[in-house]
Design an enzyme around this catalytic site. Structure first.
Site, PDB file in Angstrom:
ATOM      1  N   ASP A  15      87.054   6.655 141.389  1.00  0.00           N
ATOM      2  CA  ASP A  15      88.446   6.588 140.934  1.00  0.00           C
ATOM      3  C   ASP A  15      89.359   6.538 142.154  1.00  0.00           C
ATOM      4  O   ASP A  15      89.555   5.497 142.737  1.00  0.00           O
ATOM      5  CB  ASP A  15      88.796   7.786 140.049  1.00  0.00           C
ATOM      6  CG  ASP A  15      88.233   7.676 138.651  1.00  0.00           C
ATOM      7  OD1 ASP A  15      88.596   6.732 137.950  1.00  0.00           O
ATOM      8  OD2 ASP A  15      87.440   8.551 138.260  1.00  0.00           O
ATOM      9  N   PHE A  34      90.265   5.215 130.806  1.00  0.00           N
ATOM     10  CA  PHE A  34      89.401   6.387 130.684  1.00  0.00           C
ATOM     11  C   PHE A  34      88.097   5.937 130.027  1.00  0.00           C
ATOM     12  O   PHE A  34      88.080   5.578 128.857  1.00  0.00           O
ATOM     13  CB  PHE A  34      90.077   7.465 129.838  1.00  0.00           C
ATOM     14  CG  PHE A  34      89.510   8.830 130.088  1.00  0.00           C
ATOM     15  CD1 PHE A  34      88.158   9.096 129.926  1.00  0.00           C
ATOM     16  CD2 PHE A  34      90.338   9.857 130.498  1.00  0.00           C
ATOM     17  CE1 PHE A  34      87.637  10.348 130.160  1.00  0.00           C
ATOM     18  CE2 PHE A  34      89.824  11.123 130.731  1.00  0.00           C
ATOM     19  CZ  PHE A  34      88.467  11.360 130.568  1.00  0.00           C
ATOM     20  N   VAL A  35      87.005   5.934 130.798  1.00  0.00           N
ATOM     21  CA  VAL A  35      85.726   5.448 130.295  1.00  0.00           C
ATOM     22  C   VAL A  35      84.735   6.594 130.117  1.00  0.00           C
ATOM     23  O   VAL A  35      84.771   7.589 130.849  1.00  0.00           O
ATOM     24  CB  VAL A  35      85.122   4.361 131.216  1.00  0.00           C
ATOM     25  CG1 VAL A  35      85.966   3.097 131.168  1.00  0.00           C
ATOM     26  CG2 VAL A  35      84.973   4.850 132.643  1.00  0.00           C
ATOM     27  N   ARG A  79      78.332  11.809 127.329  1.00  0.00           N
ATOM     28  CA  ARG A  79      77.459  11.450 128.455  1.00  0.00           C
ATOM     29  C   ARG A  79      76.238  10.654 127.996  1.00  0.00           C
ATOM     30  O   ARG A  79      75.741   9.806 128.715  1.00  0.00           O
ATOM     31  CB  ARG A  79      76.986  12.702 129.202  1.00  0.00           C
ATOM     32  CG  ARG A  79      78.040  13.365 130.052  1.00  0.00           C
ATOM     33  CD  ARG A  79      77.408  14.408 130.970  1.00  0.00           C
ATOM     34  NE  ARG A  79      78.380  15.315 131.531  1.00  0.00           N
ATOM     35  CZ  ARG A  79      79.100  15.067 132.618  1.00  0.00           C
ATOM     36  NH1 ARG A  79      78.965  13.925 133.244  1.00  0.00           N
ATOM     37  NH2 ARG A  79      79.953  15.961 133.078  1.00  0.00           N
ATOM     38  N   GLU A  91      76.645   7.282 142.965  1.00  0.00           N
ATOM     39  CA  GLU A  91      77.771   7.753 142.155  1.00  0.00           C
ATOM     40  C   GLU A  91      77.872   6.955 140.865  1.00  0.00           C
ATOM     41  O   GLU A  91      77.476   5.797 140.818  1.00  0.00           O
ATOM     42  CB  GLU A  91      79.083   7.575 142.930  1.00  0.00           C
ATOM     43  CG  GLU A  91      79.584   8.807 143.613  1.00  0.00           C
ATOM     44  CD  GLU A  91      80.173   9.846 142.664  1.00  0.00           C
ATOM     45  OE1 GLU A  91      79.840   9.881 141.465  1.00  0.00           O
ATOM     46  OE2 GLU A  91      80.974  10.651 143.146  1.00  0.00           O
ATOM     47  N   GLY A 119      77.825  13.343 136.611  1.00  0.00           N
ATOM     48  CA  GLY A 119      77.964  11.989 136.099  1.00  0.00           C
ATOM     49  C   GLY A 119      76.927  10.993 136.560  1.00  0.00           C
ATOM     50  O   GLY A 119      76.572  10.078 135.832  1.00  0.00           O
TER      51      GLY A 119
END
Length: 185
Positions: free
Chosen positions: A107, A156-157, A169, A103, A48
């Site tokens: 979460d 939720f992103v 992505r 990062e 990510g």
């Protein structure tokens, strides 16, 4: 990937590409001031953080080195198993280094807390964290994060490196994924 390509899959756009660029530049200026004259190692957390790491590294005007780690704390579903596994370790020796973990999102904080502690045992002078996004309402563990781009709701992103089932992505903005996309799976 543009908004029109996935508009039906999104509830809304949360953060635009331009807002992300502006925030990355702001974070870079703070990092430059804090690490002037230091030997800084950026550690990106795969997958990510690829977009954040690339854009942050290009924005920084101080010399840096980069390395990558992949860790997993998920079991068979979407909930953390509580056990962290290193899937790809660093190639760089951390002794005497200033380390900045990069990062995409924080979460629960469980994996990041473990990662920071792990890297701290490897002889680094310091281990700090830079995260583009943080979800305060999802936190299960308080993690001291030196640089935070945006605090976001517990939704939720996707986009800008964040995925659902390896999709989205490459979406340029960050959007809230519509529940019909993940609830039907």
């Amino acid at each position: 990937m543009e908004h029109s390509d996935i508009a039906d899959d999104l509830e809304s756009v949360l953060i635009t590409e331009q807002e992300i660029r502006d925030k990355i530049a702001e974070l870079a200026r703070r990092i430059e001031a804090d690490y002037a004259g230091e030997r800084l190692l950026l550690v990106g957390v795969l997958r990510g953080a690829v977009m954040v790491m690339a854009d942050l590294a290009r924005e920084l005007s101080l010399p840096i080195e980069m390395d990558w780690m992949a860790v997993s704390s998920y079991g068979s579903g979407t909930q953390s198993s509580g056990v962290v596994r290193i899937l790809k370790d660093l190639d760089t020796d951390l002794h005497g280094r200033k380390v900045l973990i990069v990062e995409d999102i924080i979460d629960s904080g469980l994996t990041l807390s473990w990662l920071r502690a792990n890297l701290g045992t490897r002889g680094a002078d310091s281990v700090e964290i830079c995260a583009l996004l943080r979800k305060p309402a999802a936190a299960k563990l308080a993690v001291d994060v030196r640089y935070v781009g945006f605090e976001i709701p517990n939704a939720f992103v996707v986009g800008y490196g964040l995925d659902y089932a390896e999709k989205y992505r490459n979406y340029r903005d960050i959007g809230i994924l519509a529940p019909h996309v993940y609830s039907s799976q």
